[in-house]
Motif scaffolding. Structure first.
Motif, PDB file in Angstrom:
ATOM      1  N   MET A   1       0.836  -1.209   0.000  1.00  0.00           N
ATOM      2  CA  MET A   1       0.000   0.000   0.000  1.00  0.00           C
ATOM      3  C   MET A   1       0.865   1.250   0.000  1.00  0.00           C
ATOM      4  N   LEU A   2       0.495   2.215  -0.870  1.00  0.00           N
ATOM      5  CA  LEU A   2       1.232   3.462  -0.911  1.00  0.00           C
ATOM      6  C   LEU A   2       0.743   4.437   0.135  1.00  0.00           C
ATOM      7  N   SER A   3      -0.474   4.262   0.588  1.00  0.00           N
ATOM      8  CA  SER A   3      -1.049   5.200   1.548  1.00  0.00           C
ATOM      9  C   SER A   3      -2.026   4.459   2.436  1.00  0.00           C
ATOM     10  N   PRO A   4      -2.075   4.794   3.716  1.00  0.00           N
ATOM     11  CA  PRO A   4      -3.044   4.156   4.592  1.00  0.00           C
ATOM     12  C   PRO A   4      -4.462   4.652   4.366  1.00  0.00           C
ATOM     13  N   LEU A   5      -4.622   5.664   3.526  1.00  0.00           N
ATOM     14  CA  LEU A   5      -5.946   6.213   3.287  1.00  0.00           C
ATOM     15  C   LEU A   5      -6.756   5.270   2.427  1.00  0.00           C
ATOM     16  N   LYS A   6      -8.051   5.233   2.646  1.00  0.00           N
ATOM     17  CA  LYS A   6      -8.932   4.380   1.864  1.00  0.00           C
ATOM     18  C   LYS A   6      -8.995   4.876   0.432  1.00  0.00           C
ATOM     19  N   PRO A   7      -8.815   3.988  -0.574  1.00  0.00           N
ATOM     20  CA  PRO A   7      -8.888   4.410  -1.973  1.00  0.00           C
ATOM     21  C   PRO A   7     -10.238   5.043  -2.274  1.00  0.00           C
ATOM     22  N   LEU A   8     -10.219   6.129  -3.002  1.00  0.00           N
ATOM     23  CA  LEU A   8     -11.442   6.818  -3.356  1.00  0.00           C
ATOM     24  C   LEU A   8     -12.037   6.205  -4.604  1.00  0.00           C
ATOM     25  N   ALA A   9     -13.326   6.383  -4.808  1.00  0.00           N
ATOM     26  CA  ALA A   9     -14.033   5.581  -5.794  1.00  0.00           C
ATOM     27  C   ALA A   9     -13.846   6.037  -7.222  1.00  0.00           C
ATOM     28  N   TRP A 139      10.963  11.798 -11.178  1.00  0.00           N
ATOM     29  CA  TRP A 139       9.746  12.455 -10.689  1.00  0.00           C
ATOM     30  C   TRP A 139       8.514  11.565 -10.848  1.00  0.00           C
ATOM     31  N   TYR A 140       8.588  10.508 -11.638  1.00  0.00           N
ATOM     32  CA  TYR A 140       7.472   9.565 -11.741  1.00  0.00           C
ATOM     33  C   TYR A 140       7.500   8.520 -10.629  1.00  0.00           C
ATOM     34  N   ASN A 141       8.538   8.510  -9.827  1.00  0.00           N
ATOM     35  CA  ASN A 141       8.639   7.587  -8.708  1.00  0.00           C
ATOM     36  C   ASN A 141       7.874   8.163  -7.509  1.00  0.00           C
ATOM     37  N   VAL A 142       6.987   7.375  -6.927  1.00  0.00           N
ATOM     38  CA  VAL A 142       6.139   7.887  -5.844  1.00  0.00           C
ATOM     39  C   VAL A 142       6.944   8.298  -4.610  1.00  0.00           C
ATOM     40  N   LEU A 207       5.977   4.901 -12.483  1.00  0.00           N
ATOM     41  CA  LEU A 207       4.546   4.983 -12.193  1.00  0.00           C
ATOM     42  C   LEU A 207       3.843   3.699 -12.615  1.00  0.00           C
ATOM     43  N   LEU A 208       4.155   3.207 -13.804  1.00  0.00           N
ATOM     44  CA  LEU A 208       3.524   1.980 -14.295  1.00  0.00           C
ATOM     45  C   LEU A 208       3.778   0.818 -13.340  1.00  0.00           C
ATOM     46  N   GLU A 209       4.996   0.720 -12.869  1.00  0.00           N
ATOM     47  CA  GLU A 209       5.340  -0.362 -11.941  1.00  0.00           C
ATOM     48  C   GLU A 209       4.578  -0.213 -10.630  1.00  0.00           C
ATOM     49  N   ALA A 210       4.440   1.026 -10.138  1.00  0.00           N
ATOM     50  CA  ALA A 210       3.700   1.255  -8.900  1.00  0.00           C
ATOM     51  C   ALA A 210       2.232   0.864  -9.060  1.00  0.00           C
ATOM     52  N   MET A 211       1.697   0.998 -10.274  1.00  0.00           N
ATOM     53  CA  MET A 211       0.315   0.639 -10.556  1.00  0.00           C
ATOM     54  C   MET A 211       0.137  -0.862 -10.768  1.00  0.00           C
ATOM     55  N   GLY A 212       1.229  -1.605 -10.715  1.00  0.00           N
ATOM     56  CA  GLY A 212       1.155  -3.046 -10.935  1.00  0.00           C
ATOM     57  C   GLY A 212       1.076  -3.437 -12.390  1.00  0.00           C
ATOM     58  N   ILE A 213       1.428  -2.521 -13.273  1.00  0.00           N
ATOM     59  CA  ILE A 213       1.347  -2.767 -14.715  1.00  0.00           C
ATOM     60  C   ILE A 213       2.597  -3.489 -15.199  1.00  0.00           C
ATOM     61  N   SER A 214       2.394  -4.428 -16.110  1.00  0.00           N
ATOM     62  CA  SER A 214       3.500  -5.168 -16.712  1.00  0.00           C
ATOM     63  C   SER A 214       3.933  -4.480 -18.004  1.00  0.00           C
ATOM     64  N   ILE A 215       5.189  -4.073 -18.058  1.00  0.00           N
ATOM     65  CA  ILE A 215       5.729  -3.378 -19.229  1.00  0.00           C
ATOM     66  C   ILE A 215       6.340  -4.410 -20.167  1.00  0.00           C
TER      67      ILE A 215
END
Length: 318
Positions: A1-9, A139-142, A207-215
């Motif tokens: 998890m990148l943030s403890p906040l609940k994902p918004l819809a 800058w694309y790295n969280v 960013l793509l990697e953080a989103m779980g995307i396969s390049i």
């Protein structure tokens, strides 16, 4: 998890959340605007305009910020420093540069005109990255901008100790304002596992990697395009197959570094109805860093969910 906040819809809710936090950050700065009028300002430079934007958000009215790389319609790799740029760097009290070879020309000029009082934040060194780090688009790295924000607040406080509390508060507000972006990343990762994309080069790979995307694009092709050399015929064939045989959900295209090869990939994506998502190395006009990153993330979501292309980012109301 990148943030403890609940994902918004939804995308609109996430944008609204970002707007609210940005307004809160602006309020912190506004409280001190009248006081700033009686002080001299700190002259700062963000070599890349995304860093300049964060300097301004942290420093508010206490900083006068210049961005050296700010045109999203040009290739930043072809930038040539002028005597005017050298003069600006020599006079700056605070400089933030990317490092990892991305802005070597600035590094040379800074070292040539260094003064004991000048503060320099090299993001590569701040993050303790080796010189052979493959992807320089930090800058694309969280993890990048929270560290940069804290470093900016620290250096501004050293230059103007009387306003240290303001800089610290603004850095805290800035980091909080990244939550909608982090929520969007987490939401996508949970909802769309096993998403595959092709890219032209590794601009947005962090960013793509953080989103779980396969390049799926071969790393050799990405490196070759990034460095302006010809990729191997095998890698070109692999990339074209990814697009023509619908092996990817989207094609992520760097709008700022284009040539006949990348244009041929773009045409292939269009011909086979692969949605295109354009990414940038320089922050487009009308955005802050947070809204830019969120816009790129939302564009990727639209490509996967709605099969919708975003071939140019337009300024949104924040």
């Amino acid at each position: 998890m990148l943030s403890p906040l609940k994902p918004l819809a939804g995308i609109r809710i996430r944008q609204a959340g970002l707007t609210a936090v940005l307004l809160g950050a602006a309020f912190v700065t506004t409280l001190h605007t009248a006081n700033a009028a009686s002080h001299s300002t700190i002259h700062a430079i963000g070599v890349e305009n995304e860093y300049a934007d964060v300097i301004k958000q942290i420093g508010g009215p206490y900083v006068d910020v210049t961005a050296l790389l700010s045109n999203p319609n040009t290739d930043p790799h072809t930038f040539e420093a002028s005597p005017r740029v050298a003069s600006q760097l020599s006079k700056a009290q605070l400089i933030v540069q990317n490092g990892v070879g991305y802005d070597d020309w600035a590094d040379k000029l800074i070292k040539a005109h260094a003064t004991p009082s000048q503060k320099v934040i090299n993001v590569q060194h701040l993050l303790k990255l080796p010189d052979d780090t493959w992807n320089p688009h930090l800058w694309y790295n969280v993890k990048t901008m929270p560290a940069v924000a804290d470093a900016i607040a620290k250096q501004l406080s050293a230059l103007m100790p009387s306003e240290a509390a303001v800089f610290k508060a603004n850095a805290t507000a800035f980091k909080a304002s990244l939550a909608p972006w982090y929520n969007a990343i987490d939401s996508f990762k949970k909802a769309h596992p096993h998403t595959a994309v092709a890219v032209t080069e590794p601009v947005s790979d962090y960013l793509l990697e953080a989103m779980g995307i396969s390049i799926k694009t071969p790393k050799g092709l990405q490196t070759a395009v990034m460095n302006g050399v010809d990729p191997s015929p095998q890698d070109v064939s692999t990339q074209n197959t990814l697009l023509s045989q619908h092996q990817v959900h989207a094609f992520v295209y760097n709008q700022q570094v284009t040539d006949s090869l990348t244009s041929s990939f773009l045409s292939n994506a269009h011909a086979h109805n692969i949605p295109v998502v354009s990414v940038y190395e320089t922050m487009p006009v009308g955005y802050h860093y947070q809204s830019w990153m969120l816009a790129e993330t939302n564009a990727l979501e639209r490509a996967v969910v709605n099969h919708t292309s975003t071939e140019q980012l337009h300024a949104e109301s924040h």
